[in-house]
Design an enzyme around this catalytic site. Structure first.
Site, PDB file in Angstrom:
ATOM      1  N   ASP A 205       0.834  -1.191   0.000  1.00  0.00           N
ATOM      2  CA  ASP A 205       0.000   0.000   0.000  1.00  0.00           C
ATOM      3  C   ASP A 205       0.874   1.249   0.000  1.00  0.00           C
ATOM      4  O   ASP A 205       2.001   1.221   0.500  1.00  0.00           O
ATOM      5  CB  ASP A 205      -0.910   0.014   1.230  1.00  0.00           C
ATOM      6  CG  ASP A 205      -2.010  -1.030   1.161  1.00  0.00           C
ATOM      7  OD1 ASP A 205      -2.461  -1.334   0.042  1.00  0.00           O
ATOM      8  OD2 ASP A 205      -2.419  -1.544   2.219  1.00  0.00           O
TER       9      ASP A 205
ATOM     10  N   TYR B  85       6.899  -8.840   7.937  1.00  0.00           N
ATOM     11  CA  TYR B  85       6.536  -7.440   8.142  1.00  0.00           C
ATOM     12  C   TYR B  85       6.876  -6.991   9.559  1.00  0.00           C
ATOM     13  O   TYR B  85       6.836  -7.782  10.505  1.00  0.00           O
ATOM     14  CB  TYR B  85       5.026  -7.231   7.949  1.00  0.00           C
ATOM     15  CG  TYR B  85       4.507  -7.550   6.578  1.00  0.00           C
ATOM     16  CD1 TYR B  85       4.505  -6.585   5.570  1.00  0.00           C
ATOM     17  CD2 TYR B  85       4.022  -8.819   6.282  1.00  0.00           C
ATOM     18  CE1 TYR B  85       4.018  -6.884   4.304  1.00  0.00           C
ATOM     19  CE2 TYR B  85       3.536  -9.126   5.020  1.00  0.00           C
ATOM     20  CZ  TYR B  85       3.532  -8.153   4.031  1.00  0.00           C
ATOM     21  OH  TYR B  85       3.056  -8.451   2.787  1.00  0.00           O
TER      22      TYR B  85
ATOM     23  N   ASP C  15      -6.548   0.471   8.478  1.00  0.00           N
ATOM     24  CA  ASP C  15      -5.280   1.179   8.646  1.00  0.00           C
ATOM     25  C   ASP C  15      -5.525   2.668   8.877  1.00  0.00           C
ATOM     26  O   ASP C  15      -6.668   3.135   8.931  1.00  0.00           O
ATOM     27  CB  ASP C  15      -4.361   0.948   7.435  1.00  0.00           C
ATOM     28  CG  ASP C  15      -4.987   1.413   6.120  1.00  0.00           C
ATOM     29  OD1 ASP C  15      -5.493   2.551   6.070  1.00  0.00           O
ATOM     30  OD2 ASP C  15      -4.967   0.647   5.146  1.00  0.00           O
TER      31      ASP C  15
ATOM     32  N   ARG D  35      -3.457  -5.642   7.821  1.00  0.00           N
ATOM     33  CA  ARG D  35      -4.497  -4.707   8.281  1.00  0.00           C
ATOM     34  C   ARG D  35      -5.606  -5.456   9.019  1.00  0.00           C
ATOM     35  O   ARG D  35      -6.083  -5.016  10.069  1.00  0.00           O
ATOM     36  CB  ARG D  35      -5.097  -3.962   7.092  1.00  0.00           C
ATOM     37  CG  ARG D  35      -4.185  -2.929   6.471  1.00  0.00           C
ATOM     38  CD  ARG D  35      -4.832  -2.295   5.265  1.00  0.00           C
ATOM     39  NE  ARG D  35      -4.913  -3.195   4.133  1.00  0.00           N
ATOM     40  CZ  ARG D  35      -5.928  -3.259   3.284  1.00  0.00           C
ATOM     41  NH1 ARG D  35      -6.992  -2.508   3.462  1.00  0.00           N
ATOM     42  NH2 ARG D  35      -5.896  -4.080   2.260  1.00  0.00           N
TER      43      ARG D  35
END
Length: 245
Positions: free
Chosen positions: A46, A74, A88, A182
């Site tokens: 994103d 991540y 988010d 998310r």
């Protein structure tokens, strides 16, 4: 005069995508910097997210389809007390903790995180590129329409708490393809009973590739010969050998 198409370069660029750019914009800037004729990447981040974007040039674009199924890593920052419609920080707040919410205890966070390790089910977010009747879910979401999504199984190989100050927590996640961090943040907030959303995301691993070996876009653009940042096909991990032919 014919349009110049660029150089026929073959190799992999490990790019540290900056915040604010879509994955495709970051890829195209890198491609232009290298003057490469053909380029693709192995999985979208994103615009608000940063970190490892595996950019494939020339013959290495054969990797793109293969690497879409690779495990990912991540570092995620969760903010407690508010849930958003996108999961988010870019979304609208749709739920809040009670007014007297004063944060969560680290012990509670660790206990809840342990429940998410292993094979879990996730309902994909409305703000995603998954399609329903040929149209991406995010188009329905932007129109204010919510459609039913089937829960899917994903695997969280590892989830570690890096830090927690009560109102935010930083976690490291190693997960299978198809995992929405998310949604993970949202589900963790619900399990804690206080709501949460993803405040920051940085991708650290894609398959055998690590962010430690990546180069920032600005650094790439400043190199006298940016092509030196490319990993040649014969230097790729042995597991990716088939694409060298």
């Amino acid at each position: 005069m014919a349009k110049r198409r660029g150089l026929m370069l073959d190799g992999v660029l490990l790019l540290d995508k900056p915040e604010g750019l879509s994955s495709n914009h970051a890829l195209q800037r890198a491609r232009r910097t290298l003057d490469a004729a053909k380029a693709g990447h192995t999985g979208t981040l994103d615009p608000f997210a940063t970190g490892l974007l595996v950019c494939c040039m020339g013959k290495a674009t054969k990797l793109c389809g293969v690497m879409l199924g690779a495990d990912k890593g991540y570092r995620a920052t969760l903010r407690f007390g508010e849930e958003t419609d996108s999961g988010d920080l870019t979304g609208n707040i749709v739920a809040r903790a009670p007014a007297d919410f004063a944060g969560v205890q680290e012990t509670a966070v660790r206990e809840v995180l342990s429940r998410f390790q292993g094979t879990i089910t996730q309902v994909p977010p409305m703000y995603s590129a998954l399609k329903r009747d040929g149209k991406p879910l995010y188009e329905y979401a932007r129109a204010g329409v919510e459609v039913e999504r089937e829960a899917r199984q994903v695997t969280i190989h590892r989830i570690d708490l890096v830090s927690c100050d009560g109102m935010t927590a930083v976690i490291d996640v190693a997960c299978s393809k198809g995992t929405y961090v998310r949604t993970l943040a949202q589900d963790i907030g619900r399990a804690l009973g206080c709501h949460a959303h993803l405040a920051a995301l940085r991708r650290t691993h894609v398959g055998p590739f690590s962010l430690d070996d990546a180069i920032a876009l600005e650094a790439l653009q400043a190199m006298p010969d940016p092509k030196q940042a490319l990993l040649p096909l014969n230097a790729l991990p042995a597991s990716l050998a088939p694409i060298q032919t």
